[in-house]
Scaffold this motif. Structure first.
Motif: not given
Length: 164
Positions: A52, A56, A60-61, A117
């Motif tokens: 990430p 982030l 979410t990545n 993100g």
């Protein structure tokens, strides 16, 4: 009366939709550099973030990476492809719909983590964001230029072939 007509006409000419389908010569645009097909094929690689980016989360990545990997044509946008919530997202959808391709849309307004993100993921500050075959293409301004030059059509045809 004349002022309102001129104002309306000026507004229509400057809208993203009008620019998307206007001939290239009708407005000034930044020229996208082109590379020969041999050089382009060797230098373009899909975007894969193994770790990430700062700011982030790993979750979410991974979520964004999975969306990019699982959908040959994906657009992160405000609203959905059936109900865009901003003019730029609407323009992007109209361009993609002109190719009669099934594309996936992600409504960033529904998930603030994805909204912020995706900007970090792509290192691109604006929405909408288009991905074709795992490659980040750009926003609506880049899509308009590529649509007019025919470059986007070539990418979409390749994505159609990959879907079969």
């Amino acid at each position: 009366m004349t002022r309102s007509i001129l104002f309306l006409a000026a507004g229509l000419l400057s809208s993203p939709c009008a620019l998307a389908f206007a001939p290239t010569s009708s407005f000034a645009a930044v020229q996208r550099s082109t590379v020969s097909s041999d050089a382009a094929s060797s230098s373009i690689t899909p975007l894969h973030m193994s770790e990430p980016q700062p700011g982030l989360s790993a979750a979410t990545n991974d979520k964004i990476q999975k969306l990019v990997d699982d959908n040959p044509v994906l657009i992160f946008m405000k609203g959905s492809k059936l109900f865009p919530q901003c003019g730029f997202s609407n323009t992007a959808c109209q361009i993609l719909q002109s190719y009669s391709i099934d594309f996936e849309s992600v409504d960033v307004l529904a998930d603030e983590e994805i909204r912020q993100g995706v900007k970090v993921f792509s290192q691109w500050p604006t929405i909408p964001q288009l991905y074709v075959c795992g490659e980040f293409i750009g926003g609506s301004d880049i899509m308009i230029e590529m649509y007019q030059s025919g470059e986007l059509g070539e990418m979409i045809e390749k994505a159609k072939a990959d879907m079969v």
